[in-house]
Design an enzyme around this catalytic site. Structure first.
Site, PDB file in Angstrom:
ATOM      1  N   LYS A  13      35.904  17.393  14.773  1.00  0.00           N
ATOM      2  CA  LYS A  13      34.811  16.446  14.535  1.00  0.00           C
ATOM      3  C   LYS A  13      34.481  16.293  13.048  1.00  0.00           C
ATOM      4  O   LYS A  13      34.444  15.187  12.521  1.00  0.00           O
ATOM      5  CB  LYS A  13      33.554  16.881  15.311  1.00  0.00           C
ATOM      6  CG  LYS A  13      33.728  16.912  16.811  1.00  0.00           C
ATOM      7  CD  LYS A  13      32.431  17.256  17.530  1.00  0.00           C
ATOM      8  CE  LYS A  13      31.967  18.665  17.295  1.00  0.00           C
ATOM      9  NZ  LYS A  13      32.868  19.693  17.877  1.00  0.00           N
ATOM     10  N   ARG A  88      23.898  17.283  21.634  1.00  0.00           N
ATOM     11  CA  ARG A  88      24.617  18.314  22.379  1.00  0.00           C
ATOM     12  C   ARG A  88      24.182  18.361  23.843  1.00  0.00           C
ATOM     13  O   ARG A  88      24.841  18.995  24.661  1.00  0.00           O
ATOM     14  CB  ARG A  88      24.381  19.691  21.751  1.00  0.00           C
ATOM     15  CG  ARG A  88      24.992  19.860  20.371  1.00  0.00           C
ATOM     16  CD  ARG A  88      24.724  21.254  19.843  1.00  0.00           C
ATOM     17  NE  ARG A  88      25.155  21.406  18.461  1.00  0.00           N
ATOM     18  CZ  ARG A  88      26.355  21.820  18.095  1.00  0.00           C
ATOM     19  NH1 ARG A  88      27.256  22.116  19.013  1.00  0.00           N
ATOM     20  NH2 ARG A  88      26.665  21.951  16.824  1.00  0.00           N
ATOM     21  N   ARG A 122      41.432  28.668  11.183  1.00  0.00           N
ATOM     22  CA  ARG A 122      40.525  27.882  10.348  1.00  0.00           C
ATOM     23  C   ARG A 122      40.055  28.684   9.135  1.00  0.00           C
ATOM     24  O   ARG A 122      39.768  29.868   9.220  1.00  0.00           O
ATOM     25  CB  ARG A 122      39.317  27.422  11.168  1.00  0.00           C
ATOM     26  CG  ARG A 122      38.326  26.596  10.363  1.00  0.00           C
ATOM     27  CD  ARG A 122      37.373  25.846  11.244  1.00  0.00           C
ATOM     28  NE  ARG A 122      36.461  26.705  12.005  1.00  0.00           N
ATOM     29  CZ  ARG A 122      35.455  26.245  12.724  1.00  0.00           C
ATOM     30  NH1 ARG A 122      35.236  24.947  12.814  1.00  0.00           N
ATOM     31  NH2 ARG A 122      34.680  27.076  13.389  1.00  0.00           N
ATOM     32  N   ARG A 155      35.490  32.481   9.862  1.00  0.00           N
ATOM     33  CA  ARG A 155      34.251  32.798  10.565  1.00  0.00           C
ATOM     34  C   ARG A 155      34.476  33.921  11.575  1.00  0.00           C
ATOM     35  O   ARG A 155      35.528  34.000  12.204  1.00  0.00           O
ATOM     36  CB  ARG A 155      33.740  31.553  11.303  1.00  0.00           C
ATOM     37  CG  ARG A 155      32.964  30.620  10.412  1.00  0.00           C
ATOM     38  CD  ARG A 155      32.630  29.312  11.060  1.00  0.00           C
ATOM     39  NE  ARG A 155      32.146  29.405  12.426  1.00  0.00           N
ATOM     40  CZ  ARG A 155      31.556  28.387  13.078  1.00  0.00           C
ATOM     41  NH1 ARG A 155      31.377  27.233  12.462  1.00  0.00           N
ATOM     42  NH2 ARG A 155      31.160  28.524  14.317  1.00  0.00           N
ATOM     43  N   ARG A 166      32.742  30.166  23.668  1.00  0.00           N
ATOM     44  CA  ARG A 166      32.123  28.961  23.095  1.00  0.00           C
ATOM     45  C   ARG A 166      32.537  27.709  23.872  1.00  0.00           C
ATOM     46  O   ARG A 166      31.739  26.781  24.059  1.00  0.00           O
ATOM     47  CB  ARG A 166      32.506  28.825  21.618  1.00  0.00           C
ATOM     48  CG  ARG A 166      31.807  29.841  20.727  1.00  0.00           C
ATOM     49  CD  ARG A 166      32.469  29.962  19.372  1.00  0.00           C
ATOM     50  NE  ARG A 166      32.363  28.729  18.592  1.00  0.00           N
ATOM     51  CZ  ARG A 166      33.089  28.490  17.508  1.00  0.00           C
ATOM     52  NH1 ARG A 166      33.970  29.379  17.084  1.00  0.00           N
ATOM     53  NH2 ARG A 166      32.931  27.362  16.859  1.00  0.00           N
TER      54      ARG A 166
END
Length: 219
Positions: A13, A88, A122, A155, A166
């Site tokens: 996104k 969300r 990532r 992260r 998640r």
């Protein structure tokens, strides 16, 4: 054009929105970035938000909605915007309808195995928040941000077992939005089934959808 980008964590996104904003000349608005900015600037609202995050609690909808409503009043949003990370939930979508309305919702369809591979590779800049990927979007210099020279980090929640959890939360909370926007004729699906698909290819796919909707609605 007023655009919302939906998709699970790691769907791309933010990466795609940051490119689309340059092409379309409308701002990319991330509610996560707005929240972090309030905390960084130590505003009254930022201090209140930090209290919630320090307790590990979710920031209440009314605070996020208030921040967003103020942001959408700015001059640069007159021609439209790209929303990333909001809404969300159905409640947030209904609040957005009251604040502004939406012309198009892009739903990013990405298989779980691609998301897990992407997120576990990532890299994020500690200074400016730019996103890289050790497989598909490497920085020019290992561990260093191309934009600002900041150090890149991974992260803690980008571990495979955490990512799976998640994804479960996403499906429970956010997937009902897909039906909500589909019923209103605003949803368009864009798929990515291969982790090696370059961001530019996905942006081209999204732009094709945007141009089609612009022609349909004469925007």
């Amino acid at each position: 054009m007023k655009i919302v980008i939906l998709g699970p964590p790691g769907a791309g996104k933010g990466t795609y929105a940051s490119r689309l904003t340059k092409i379309l000349g409308i701002p990319h608005i991330s509610t996560g970035d707005m929240v972090r900015d309030e905390i960084r600037r130590q505003t009254d609202l930022g201090r209140k938000i930090k209290e919630y995050s320090d307790r590990g609690a979710l920031v209440p909808d009314e605070i996020i909605i208030r921040l967003l409503a103020e942001r959408l009043k700015r001059e640069d949003c007159k021609r439209g915007f790209i929303l990333d990370g909001f809404p969300r939930t159905i409640g947030q979508a209904e609040a957005l309808d009251k604040i502004s309305g939406v012309d198009l919702v892009i739903n990013l369809n990405v298989p779980d195995d691609v998301i897990i591979a992407r997120l576990s590779n990532r890299l994020i800049c500690s200074k400016c928040g730019a996103i890289y990927n050790a497989l598909t979007l490497k920085p020019k210099k290992e561990g260093i941000c191309d934009r600002c020279g900041g150090k890149l980090y991974r992260r803690e929640d980008d571990r495979p077992e955490v990512i799976q959890e998640r994804l479960k939360v996403y499906r429970r909370q956010t997937e009902p939005l897909i039906e909500y926007y589909a019923k209103r004729g605003l949803l368009r699906n864009v798929s990515c089934n291969d982790i090696m698909t370059p961001p530019e290819v996905m942006v081209e796919k999204i732009m094709k959808v945007i141009r089609e909707v612009e022609r349909e609605k004469n925007l």
